[in-house]
Motif scaffolding. Structure first.
Motif, PDB file in Angstrom:
ATOM      1  N   HIS A   1     -17.283  -2.417  97.434  1.00  0.00           N
ATOM      2  CA  HIS A   1     -15.889  -1.991  97.391  1.00  0.00           C
ATOM      3  C   HIS A   1     -15.664  -1.007  96.238  1.00  0.00           C
ATOM      4  N   PHE A   2     -16.238  -1.321  95.076  1.00  0.00           N
ATOM      5  CA  PHE A   2     -16.105  -0.437  93.924  1.00  0.00           C
ATOM      6  C   PHE A   2     -16.731   0.928  94.203  1.00  0.00           C
ATOM      7  N   LEU A   3     -17.929   0.937  94.771  1.00  0.00           N
ATOM      8  CA  LEU A   3     -18.614   2.203  95.044  1.00  0.00           C
ATOM      9  C   LEU A   3     -17.847   3.056  96.047  1.00  0.00           C
ATOM     10  N   ILE A   4     -17.330   2.427  97.083  1.00  0.00           N
ATOM     11  CA  ILE A   4     -16.552   3.171  98.082  1.00  0.00           C
ATOM     12  C   ILE A   4     -15.295   3.748  97.443  1.00  0.00           C
ATOM     13  N   SER A   5     -14.618   2.955  96.639  1.00  0.00           N
ATOM     14  CA  SER A   5     -13.416   3.435  95.952  1.00  0.00           C
ATOM     15  C   SER A   5     -13.750   4.579  95.007  1.00  0.00           C
ATOM     16  N   PHE A   6     -14.819   4.417  94.249  1.00  0.00           N
ATOM     17  CA  PHE A   6     -15.221   5.453  93.300  1.00  0.00           C
ATOM     18  C   PHE A   6     -15.570   6.752  94.011  1.00  0.00           C
TER      19      PHE A   6
ATOM     20  N   MET B  32     -21.501  -9.318  89.344  1.00  0.00           N
ATOM     21  CA  MET B  32     -20.620  -8.761  90.368  1.00  0.00           C
ATOM     22  C   MET B  32     -21.270  -8.996  91.730  1.00  0.00           C
ATOM     23  N   SER B  33     -20.496  -9.505  92.670  1.00  0.00           N
ATOM     24  CA  SER B  33     -21.040  -9.774  94.001  1.00  0.00           C
ATOM     25  C   SER B  33     -21.304  -8.462  94.734  1.00  0.00           C
ATOM     26  N   ASP B  34     -22.159  -8.559  95.738  1.00  0.00           N
ATOM     27  CA  ASP B  34     -22.485  -7.371  96.536  1.00  0.00           C
ATOM     28  C   ASP B  34     -21.245  -6.779  97.182  1.00  0.00           C
ATOM     29  N   ARG B  35     -20.369  -7.633  97.653  1.00  0.00           N
ATOM     30  CA  ARG B  35     -19.149  -7.167  98.322  1.00  0.00           C
ATOM     31  C   ARG B  35     -18.241  -6.402  97.351  1.00  0.00           C
ATOM     32  N   LYS B  36     -18.080  -6.943  96.137  1.00  0.00           N
ATOM     33  CA  LYS B  36     -17.251  -6.278  95.132  1.00  0.00           C
ATOM     34  C   LYS B  36     -17.880  -4.965  94.695  1.00  0.00           C
ATOM     35  N   LEU B  37     -19.204  -4.956  94.566  1.00  0.00           N
ATOM     36  CA  LEU B  37     -19.901  -3.732  94.187  1.00  0.00           C
ATOM     37  C   LEU B  37     -19.721  -2.658  95.254  1.00  0.00           C
TER      38      LEU B  37
END
Length: 73
Positions: A8-13, A1-6
């Protein structure tokens, strides 16, 4: 998983977690603030009729109230 996707996932979570933990009182306050900011009095928060200034002053007052409540003053 790219840093950007990670990221985005963390912010959403975290956003979903925060929403789940919010109390009914906090949600009611959020609704009040949104209703005030979207009211005709704020003139769409646009700059033509100084709605942006009204919104900024309202938010500044809300922040001052929050700080005062947290300081116990």
């Amino acid at each position: 998983m790219s840093d950007r996707k990670l990221l985005h996932f963390l912010i959403s979570f975290l956003g979903m977690l925060t929403f789940q933990l919010a109390s009914a009182q906090e949600l009611e306050y959020a609704r009040k603030v949104i209703a005030t900011l979207s009211s005709d009095e704020m003139k769409g928060r646009g700059y033509v009729e100084k709605g942006d200034r009204r919104a900024a002053e309202y938010l500044a007052g809300e922040f001052e109230n929050a700080v005062s409540m947290n300081d116990g003053t």
